[in-house]
Design a protein around this motif. Structure first.
Motif, PDB file in Angstrom:
ATOM      1  N   VAL A  16      43.280  45.883  27.556  1.00 21.56           N
ATOM      2  CA  VAL A  16      43.185  44.760  28.498  1.00 21.56           C
ATOM      3  C   VAL A  16      42.132  43.806  27.947  1.00 21.56           C
ATOM      4  CG1 VAL A  16      42.745  44.034  30.864  1.00 21.56           C
ATOM      5  CG2 VAL A  16      43.827  46.250  30.421  1.00 21.56           C
ATOM      6  N   ILE A  17      42.586  42.742  27.313  1.00 20.65           N
ATOM      7  CA  ILE A  17      41.680  41.801  26.647  1.00 20.65           C
ATOM      8  C   ILE A  17      41.295  40.725  27.657  1.00 20.65           C
ATOM      9  CG2 ILE A  17      41.396  40.246  24.687  1.00 20.65           C
ATOM     10  CD1 ILE A  17      43.606  41.824  23.262  1.00 20.65           C
ATOM     11  N   GLY A  18      40.055  40.803  28.109  1.00 18.15           N
ATOM     12  CA  GLY A  18      39.589  39.958  29.201  1.00 18.15           C
ATOM     13  C   GLY A  18      39.277  40.796  30.424  1.00 18.15           C
ATOM     14  N   ALA A  19      39.186  42.124  30.218  1.00 15.71           N
ATOM     15  CA  ALA A  19      38.802  43.031  31.308  1.00 15.71           C
ATOM     16  C   ALA A  19      37.441  42.611  31.841  1.00 15.71           C
ATOM     17  CB  ALA A  19      38.769  44.461  30.802  1.00 15.71           C
ATOM     18  N   SER A  20      37.242  42.818  33.158  1.00 13.71           N
ATOM     19  CA  SER A  20      36.023  42.324  33.780  1.00 13.71           C
ATOM     20  C   SER A  20      35.507  43.304  34.834  1.00 13.71           C
ATOM     21  CB  SER A  20      36.291  40.963  34.430  1.00 13.71           C
ATOM     22  OG  SER A  20      35.181  40.506  35.161  1.00 13.71           O
ATOM     23  N   THR A  21      34.199  43.240  35.054  1.00 16.50           N
ATOM     24  CA  THR A  21      33.593  44.031  36.127  1.00 16.50           C
ATOM     25  C   THR A  21      33.467  43.213  37.407  1.00 16.50           C
ATOM     26  OG1 THR A  21      31.399  43.358  35.376  1.00 16.50           O
ATOM     27  CG2 THR A  21      32.257  45.443  34.508  1.00 16.50           C
ATOM     28  N   LYS A  22      33.767  41.931  37.307  1.00 17.52           N
ATOM     29  CA  LYS A  22      33.629  41.035  38.455  1.00 17.52           C
ATOM     30  C   LYS A  22      34.820  41.188  39.387  1.00 17.52           C
ATOM     31  CE  LYS A  22      32.626  36.203  39.585  1.00 17.52           C
ATOM     32  NZ  LYS A  22      32.457  34.834  39.028  1.00 17.52           N
ATOM     33  N   ASP A  23      34.542  41.557  40.644  1.00 17.77           N
ATOM     34  CA  ASP A  23      35.616  41.784  41.610  1.00 17.77           C
ATOM     35  C   ASP A  23      36.453  40.522  41.836  1.00 17.77           C
ATOM     36  OD1 ASP A  23      35.062  44.417  41.997  1.00 17.77           O
ATOM     37  OD2 ASP A  23      33.801  44.105  43.777  1.00 17.77           O
ATOM     38  N   HIS A  24      37.747  40.780  42.179  1.00 12.13           N
ATOM     39  CA  HIS A  24      38.690  39.720  42.527  1.00 12.13           C
ATOM     40  C   HIS A  24      38.934  38.734  41.381  1.00 12.13           C
ATOM     41  CE1 HIS A  24      38.399  41.411  46.466  1.00 12.13           C
ATOM     42  NE2 HIS A  24      37.122  41.079  46.601  1.00 12.13           N
ATOM     43  N   THR A  25      38.800  39.239  40.170  1.00 14.93           N
ATOM     44  CA  THR A  25      39.247  38.479  39.007  1.00 14.93           C
ATOM     45  C   THR A  25      40.461  39.205  38.438  1.00 14.93           C
ATOM     46  OG1 THR A  25      37.825  39.714  37.492  1.00 14.93           O
ATOM     47  CG2 THR A  25      36.919  37.690  38.455  1.00 14.93           C
ATOM     48  N   ILE A  26      41.277  38.468  37.716  1.00 13.64           N
ATOM     49  CA  ILE A  26      42.494  39.084  37.166  1.00 13.64           C
ATOM     50  C   ILE A  26      42.118  40.201  36.203  1.00 13.64           C
ATOM     51  CG2 ILE A  26      44.560  38.678  35.768  1.00 13.64           C
ATOM     52  CD1 ILE A  26      44.636  35.845  36.913  1.00 13.64           C
ATOM     53  N   GLY A  27      41.102  39.980  35.407  1.00 15.82           N
ATOM     54  CA  GLY A  27      40.669  41.002  34.450  1.00 15.82           C
ATOM     55  C   GLY A  27      40.206  42.274  35.126  1.00 15.82           C
TER      56      GLY A  27
END
Length: 727
Positions: A16-27
């Motif tokens: 998942v390129i663009g994975a994120s820890t920020k809630d409610h983001t697509i990543g």
């Protein structure tokens, strides 16, 4: 190439390129869905900051991922996507799902960026879903991939669903449980830069887990390839489509009857019909039909039995069954006798079978078992209305138990009860589709029957007739030499004649004496029609004179025509007049062709004459026509009853009319620059039943036609006079 979709739809590892820890983001949501749905392979979060995401080690770039990667789900900013694709290629990744938006849907710059994206995908031998999409899903327990960011986790089922709209696809995923449906695989194609509906169709053709295919489409990129694939695949499994954009303006500026009655949606409808696709016009109907196919086998025939505990709904079901062109099954005497053995004397054992309001669960079970066993019955509707404390869910469970023991015939439930019943069903594993109203059930069975008829329908052949193609080419080239796109009436009829289409006996005259001489040789009565290089609609200017009984009358009509044209300033374009045999007949049909910029040539057949655009009793198909297409066109219009010979009239020669349609199809295949063509009327002779082209209009696209002749003609050829090219 289709096997490469395995890397997207059946990956063993996902980055998942663009994975994120920020809630409610697509990543972030993509990572959560993969984890919550318990993806069976490895998940590699990729984020420039590294760290831990969803309890997994994140990597600064995909090149830092330690293991092999099958699928890259890309959710980075659009300006970084091309570089990301380069890195994926370097990593050996061949499957991409690009969620990122900001491409051709945003305008010119975005379109250029998408072109560069696709160039890289092709150069690297990748397959790509998106960009600007919701993602992909595979509910097979061996894969368990929820690679999209819909709010709800997908429900397991056996439907392959393609959606051009990501938001719509996400909304559907969220309500699958309420619909009592499940998906096997889901692909949100987004901008469909690479993977489109056709790709999905071909991929799912031999995918056992996908038992039916649903399409939500706003456009069809390659209609001819789509038709080829869908025609083949729809014989193996049902394909249901919701094609949006029905209200888009079509060929409103066209000058021919065919062109003005045609339009983009009629072209799409014809294509879907010829491809064996069941078209629905609302999401409600799309999923109602999907529910029927998910729970019912294809019937062996169209004979329907109705079981009910109330007479009124039984009658309404009967009406709906007949309106959909199916039959009420004739219950056998043996079945009736068995029904009488346990039903009360007040019950009716004819079809519809009315068990009366006091029917207990046991009567429902026994009646369904008995009717299923009747060889005269192909499909069954069971109707329930709440009476005497009988619980709806108990009746439903009893019916489903019987269905489980006898899966060979379609059974549909109609439960006119509270909405709570349908809510309870969403928590149950059902094997019968349930509806609130009898009409919905009848429509569902009609769709099953439609699929049965399509499977049984012969493939059809595209015949090739012996025609004078060279003569037709000379006629068209002559018009082009005069810088005309519109052929004269005489030229149009001569082209039709060159292709073996039955036209009136006729001759061309430029003087009054010539007209009389031709009429004398043909025999009276005759018709006189002006033919002009500048005026195409002859009737508007009094250019058609009918039922001329003698030479004296012909001379008078000729003089009057010339006088009227002179008054209106229309003499300059006049070529002369055509003198035709007057075919007697009151049945006027129309054949025509209109070129759609996306779908190609559309063939039209129907009720013609002066009321064509008022009555609009016409049907369309996309060329080339098969013999089966032509036969269906003729039989599908309401006016077909007139052709059969109503009220003592001579039956029309249906095979000859069908051949006329097929010869027209061959004509526009040979000269694809023909933009509009009308035979109106195709008059049905009262004497012979032949369909005779009494009038014709042909229009061409001059620029395309000139390129055709440049390509096909020798340098020293003059097709307008002495053609040496043998086109």
């Amino acid at each position: 190439m289709t096997a490469n979709l395995d890397k997207i739809m059946k990956p063993k590892s996902i980055a998942v390129i663009g994975a994120s820890t920020k809630d409610h983001t697509i990543g972030s949501d993509i990572m959560k869905r993969l984890e919550e749905y318990k993806f069976k392979g490895k998940i590699y979060p990729v984020n420039p900051k590294g760290g831990i995401i969803q309890g997994l080690q994140a990597y600064p770039t995909v090149l830092d991922v330690p293991g092999d990667v099958d699928l890259a789900i890309i959710v980075v900013n659009a300006k970084f996507v091309l570089n990301t694709i380069d890195q994926c290629h370097e990593k050996g990744i061949t499957g991409l799902c690009i969620i990122t938006a900001g491409f051709k849907e945003t305008g010119k710059e975005g379109a250029e960026l998408e072109k560069q994206l696709l160039d890289k995908v092709h150069e690297y031998g990748m397959r790509c879903v998106g960009p600007n999409c919701l993602g992909v899903v595979n509910t097979n327990p061996e894969v368990s991939m929820d690679g999209c960011f819909a709010e709800s986790l997908p429900e397991r089922g056996h439907i392959g669903f393609v959606s051009q709209s990501g938001a719509l696809g996400g909304g559907i995923l969220n309500i699958l449980k309420d619909l009592n449906l499940g998906f096997a695989q889901f692909i949100s194609i987004g901008n469909q830069a690479d993977v489109n509906a056709e790709t999905a169709l071909e991929y799912w053709e031999n995918e056992d887990d996908v038992e039916q295919i649903l399409l939500y489409m706003e456009s069809i990129q390659d209609p001819q390839n789509f038709r080829k694939l869908a025609t083949r695949i729809s014989k193996k499994k049902p394909i249901l489509a919701l094609k949006a954009g029905r209200s888009a303006a079509g060929a409103s500026a066209a000058s021919s009857h065919t062109g003005s009655l045609a339009g983009a949606d009629k072209a799409a409808n014809a294509l879907l019909h010829q491809s064996g696709i069941i078209r629905e016009y609302s999401l409600k109907n799309l999923f109602s039909t999907a529910k029927v196919f998910a729970n019912c086998p294809i019937p062996k025939g169209d004979r329907v039995a109705v079981i009910t505990n109330s007479g009124g709904p039984g009658i309404m079901a009967t009406d709906a069954i007949c309106e959909y062109g199916m039959q009420m099954a004739k219950i056998s005497d043996a079945t009736k006798e068995k029904l009488r053995s346990f039903l009360p004397s007040a019950a009716s054992v004819k079809n519809p079978i009315d068990m009366i309001a006091s029917a207990p669960i046991e009567h429902y079970k026994q009646t369904l078992e008995t009717v299923i066993a009747d060889d005269n019955v192909d499909m069954i509707i069971c109707i329930y209305l709440p009476f005497l404390g009988l619980k709806d869910i108990d009746v439903a469970q009893a019916l489903m138990e019987i269905k489980a023991e006898h899966p060979e015939k379609p059974v549909v439930g109609v439960f006119m009860t509270k909405s709570e019943f349908f809510n309870k069903l969403s928590d149950m594993k059902v094997n019968i589709p349930f509806f609130m109203y009898a009409e919905e059930a009848a429509e569902g069975l009609a769709r099953l029957n439609q699929q049965r008829l399509w499977i049984e329908r012969p493939e059809g052949k595209i015949p090739q007739y012996k025609v004078d193609k060279s003569k037709a080419a000379k006629i068209i080239a002559s018009a082009l030499k005069d810088n005309r796109e519109q052929l004269t009436t005489r030229e149009s009829i001569d082209v039709l004649d060159a292709y073996g289409i039955r036209v009136c006996k006729s001759g061309f005259a430029t003087t009054e004496d010539q007209a009389v001489s031709i009429a004398d040789s043909i025999g009276y009565p005759v018709v006189m029609k002006m033919t002009s290089k500048t005026t195409s609609h002859k009737t508007d200017v009094g250019g058609v004179r009918v039922n001329i009984q003698s030479a004296d009358q012909l001379r008078a009509e000729y003089k009057d025509l010339i006088s009227k044209l002179k008054e209106k300033g229309l003499l300059d374009g006049l070529e002369g007049v055509i003198i035709q045999e007057m075919v007697k007949g009151n049945r006027e049909m129309v054949c025509g062709v209109a070129a759609d910029p996306q779908y190609g040539h559309m063939m039209m057949f129907g009720l013609g004459g002066v009321f064509i655009e008022v009555m609009k009793d016409v049907t369309f198909r996309i060329a080339p026509l098969t013999d089966v297409d032509a036969d269906e066109m003729i039989k599908s219009v309401k006016a077909y009853k007139l052709l059969q010979g109503a009220r003592g009239t001579t039956p029309a020669q249906i095979d000859q009319i069908k051949e006329t349609m097929l010869r027209l199809s061959q004509l526009v295949a040979d000269f694809d620059f023909i933009s509009e063509l009308d035979i109106n009327p195709l008059l049905i002779s009262e004497k012979t039943g032949e369909g005779i082209a009494v009038d014709g209009r042909i229009k061409v696209k001059a620029d395309v036609a000139k390129k055709f002749f440049e390509k096909n003609c020798a340098d020293d050829c003059n097709c307008a006079t002495a053609c040496s090219c043998n086109i």
